[in-house]
Design a protein around this motif. Structure first.
Motif, PDB file in Angstrom:
ATOM      1  N   ILE A   1       0.882  -1.167   0.000  1.00 37.06           N
ATOM      2  CA  ILE A   1       0.000   0.000   0.000  1.00 37.06           C
ATOM      3  C   ILE A   1       0.915   1.210   0.000  1.00 37.06           C
ATOM      4  O   ILE A   1       1.920   1.243   0.719  1.00 37.06           O
ATOM      5  CB  ILE A   1      -0.897   0.009   1.245  1.00 37.06           C
ATOM      6  N   THR A   2       0.579   2.209  -0.804  1.00 31.41           N
ATOM      7  CA  THR A   2       1.367   3.428  -0.871  1.00 31.41           C
ATOM      8  C   THR A   2       0.484   4.622  -0.567  1.00 31.41           C
ATOM      9  O   THR A   2      -0.634   4.708  -1.075  1.00 31.41           O
ATOM     10  CB  THR A   2       1.976   3.607  -2.282  1.00 31.41           C
ATOM     11  N   VAL A   3       0.995   5.540   0.263  1.00 32.94           N
ATOM     12  CA  VAL A   3       0.345   6.835   0.443  1.00 32.94           C
ATOM     13  C   VAL A   3       1.323   7.896   0.009  1.00 32.94           C
ATOM     14  O   VAL A   3       2.541   7.759   0.191  1.00 32.94           O
ATOM     15  CB  VAL A   3      -0.126   7.085   1.901  1.00 32.94           C
ATOM     16  N   GLY A   4       0.798   8.943  -0.592  1.00 31.82           N
ATOM     17  CA  GLY A   4       1.634  10.036  -1.058  1.00 31.82           C
ATOM     18  C   GLY A   4       1.741  11.133  -0.021  1.00 31.82           C
ATOM     19  O   GLY A   4       0.778  11.432   0.685  1.00 31.82           O
ATOM     20  N   VAL A   5       2.928  11.728   0.052  1.00 36.00           N
ATOM     21  CA  VAL A   5       3.158  12.851   0.958  1.00 36.00           C
ATOM     22  C   VAL A   5       4.075  13.858   0.275  1.00 36.00           C
ATOM     23  O   VAL A   5       4.803  13.522  -0.654  1.00 36.00           O
ATOM     24  CB  VAL A   5       3.789  12.400   2.299  1.00 36.00           C
ATOM     25  N   ASP A   6       4.014  15.080   0.745  1.00 33.00           N
ATOM     26  CA  ASP A   6       4.917  16.111   0.239  1.00 33.00           C
ATOM     27  C   ASP A   6       6.131  16.293   1.140  1.00 33.00           C
ATOM     28  O   ASP A   6       7.196  16.663   0.669  1.00 33.00           O
ATOM     29  CB  ASP A   6       4.180  17.449   0.114  1.00 33.00           C
ATOM     30  N   ASP A   7       5.986  16.044   2.431  1.00 31.14           N
ATOM     31  CA  ASP A   7       7.064  16.245   3.404  1.00 31.14           C
ATOM     32  C   ASP A   7       7.447  14.898   4.016  1.00 31.14           C
ATOM     33  O   ASP A   7       6.791  14.412   4.943  1.00 31.14           O
ATOM     34  CB  ASP A   7       6.606  17.229   4.482  1.00 31.14           C
ATOM     35  N   ILE A   8       8.482  14.288   3.496  1.00 34.21           N
ATOM     36  CA  ILE A   8       8.921  12.960   3.961  1.00 34.21           C
ATOM     37  C   ILE A   8       9.333  12.994   5.435  1.00 34.21           C
ATOM     38  O   ILE A   8       9.041  12.069   6.189  1.00 34.21           O
ATOM     39  CB  ILE A   8      10.073  12.424   3.079  1.00 34.21           C
ATOM     40  N   ASN A   9      10.017  14.050   5.861  1.00 35.65           N
ATOM     41  CA  ASN A   9      10.474  14.120   7.253  1.00 35.65           C
ATOM     42  C   ASN A   9       9.299  14.156   8.223  1.00 35.65           C
ATOM     43  O   ASN A   9       9.310  13.471   9.251  1.00 35.65           O
ATOM     44  CB  ASN A   9      11.381  15.331   7.474  1.00 35.65           C
TER      45      ASN A   9
END
Length: 138
Positions: A5-13
């Motif tokens: 399962i993958t979720v997208g994010v803009d801020d990895i930290n």
């Protein structure tokens, strides 16, 4: 069987802070691959990998990440108390509350769940359902 399962994010930290607040307590190990996060359950010698894996990534197309309407990922906890503890840890790590820990009769008399949003807005559930755990008379 679901492989990942993958979720997208803009801020990895920020995402790493949030997900690492509760996934290791559920047995997941973090590996950072090409700057993205991969959480997986440990492999047992002589067995296939435990699936599904959970990936947290920047969108491949380079556009901003967005949370899906009606999309949610649920993680099974080991007890009602662990649901409470991990919900609190995830909130302290930057998540937002979408439903305090408690029973949800709509899903059965023993379904104990808490709902969160990660810092990007992805919806996460932490649940436990066991008729043998004390604390619920039906």
């Amino acid at each position: 069987m679901i492989a990942y399962i993958t979720v997208g994010v803009d801020d990895i930290n920020l995402a790493e802070r949030f997900y690492s607040a509760f996934l290791p307590a559920l047995g997941y190990r973090l590996e950072v691959i090409h700057g993205d996060l991969s959480y997986a359950l440990p492999e047992k010698p002589g067995h296939a990998p435990s699936l599904p894996e959970f990936y947290v990534k920047r969108p491949f197309d380079g556009r901003p990440a967005s949370a899906g309407n009606g999309t949610m990922v649920a993680f099974q906890a080991r007890s009602q108390q662990q649901v409470r503890d991990l919900h609190a840890a995830a909130l302290a790590a930057g998540g937002s509350d979408e439903g305090q820990p408690g029973f949800r009769d709509l899903y059965g008399p023993y379904f104990f769940v808490a709902y969160l949003r990660d810092p990007q807005g992805n919806k996460i559930a932490l649940y436990f359902s066991n008729r043998n755990e004390p604390g619920r008379d039906v």
